[in-house]
Scaffold this motif. Structure first.
Motif, mmCIF file in Angstrom:
data_model
loop_
_atom_site.group_PDB
_atom_site.id
_atom_site.type_symbol
_atom_site.label_atom_id
_atom_site.label_comp_id
_atom_site.label_asym_id
_atom_site.label_seq_id
_atom_site.Cartn_x
_atom_site.Cartn_y
_atom_site.Cartn_z
ATOM 1 N N GLN A 19 26.760 83.167 70.596
ATOM 2 C CA GLN A 19 27.057 83.682 69.135
ATOM 3 C C GLN A 19 26.080 84.477 68.748
ATOM 4 O O GLN A 19 24.815 84.468 68.903
ATOM 5 N N GLU A 20 26.621 85.361 67.924
ATOM 6 C CA GLU A 20 25.808 86.330 66.957
ATOM 7 C C GLU A 20 25.470 85.690 65.891
ATOM 8 O O GLU A 20 26.450 84.913 64.915
ATOM 9 N N THR A 21 23.982 85.446 65.436
ATOM 10 C CA THR A 21 23.578 84.533 64.435
ATOM 11 C C THR A 21 22.612 85.182 63.527
ATOM 12 O O THR A 21 22.172 86.369 63.979
ATOM 13 N N TYR A 22 22.889 84.998 62.218
ATOM 14 C CA TYR A 22 21.906 85.767 61.300
ATOM 15 C C TYR A 22 21.080 84.693 60.360
ATOM 16 O O TYR A 22 21.560 83.535 60.510
ATOM 17 N N SER A 23 20.139 85.219 60.010
ATOM 18 C CA SER A 23 19.099 84.277 59.076
ATOM 19 C C SER A 23 18.755 85.016 57.867
ATOM 20 O O SER A 23 18.728 86.156 57.854
ATOM 21 N N ILE A 24 18.917 84.210 56.989
ATOM 22 C CA ILE A 24 18.433 84.517 55.389
ATOM 23 C C ILE A 24 17.314 83.461 54.992
ATOM 24 O O ILE A 24 17.320 82.727 55.286
ATOM 25 N N ARG A 25 16.487 84.364 54.435
ATOM 26 C CA ARG A 25 15.321 83.487 53.933
ATOM 27 C C ARG A 25 14.536 84.300 52.651
ATOM 28 O O ARG A 25 14.731 85.129 52.460
ATOM 29 N N TYR A 43 21.992 76.027 50.893
ATOM 30 C CA TYR A 43 22.967 75.659 51.723
ATOM 31 C C TYR A 43 24.173 76.585 51.428
ATOM 32 O O TYR A 43 24.092 77.432 50.610
ATOM 33 N N PHE A 44 24.999 76.758 52.790
ATOM 34 C CA PHE A 44 26.043 77.732 52.445
ATOM 35 C C PHE A 44 27.179 76.841 52.115
ATOM 36 O O PHE A 44 27.566 75.916 52.812
ATOM 37 N N ALA A 63 22.936 81.181 60.413
ATOM 38 C CA ALA A 63 24.439 80.521 60.374
ATOM 39 C C ALA A 63 25.074 81.775 61.526
ATOM 40 O O ALA A 63 24.408 82.692 61.745
ATOM 41 N N ALA A 64 26.002 81.311 62.018
ATOM 42 C CA ALA A 64 27.096 82.104 62.799
ATOM 43 C C ALA A 64 27.441 83.276 62.005
ATOM 44 O O ALA A 64 27.662 83.312 60.773
ATOM 45 N N LYS A 65 27.929 84.566 62.676
ATOM 46 C CA LYS A 65 28.260 85.581 62.013
ATOM 47 C C LYS A 65 29.495 85.300 61.036
ATOM 48 O O LYS A 65 30.336 84.237 61.566
ATOM 49 N N GLY A 66 29.556 85.538 59.818
ATOM 50 C CA GLY A 66 30.461 85.177 59.038
ATOM 51 C C GLY A 66 30.229 85.580 57.371
ATOM 52 O O GLY A 66 29.202 85.950 57.184
ATOM 53 N N ASN A 67 31.171 85.276 56.450
ATOM 54 C CA ASN A 67 30.943 85.522 55.143
ATOM 55 C C ASN A 67 30.730 84.112 54.513
ATOM 56 O O ASN A 67 31.646 83.040 54.789
#
Length: 73
Positions: A19-25, A43-44, A63-67
């Protein structure tokens, strides 16, 4: 021949589940005095897991790609 077929099947399976994942920090700080916020929950919205800021107010969430809506409590 069986080894090659097995390798191709294994590679194909790995591609499907990847899966395509992204991070926010970032670092959380108090708006009034600029002090870092230790122990804040991040948390999301709509997910069941999150992270807690460390002693420097730092957090990192993947998290996985998404809004998503980011919640800080």
């Amino acid at each position: 021949m069986k080894n090659i077929l097995f390798s191709v099947c294994l590679l194909f399976t790995a591609t499907i589940v990847a899966q395509e994942t992204y991070s926010i920090r970032g670092t959380l700080k108090d708006k009034k005095n600029g002090e870092t916020l230790f122990g804040a929950n991040v948390y999301f919205k709509g997910t069941s897991n999150g992270v807690t800021t460390n002693e420097y107010g730092f957090f990192s969430r993947t998290a996985a790609k998404g809004n998503y809506s980011l919640v800080i409590a």
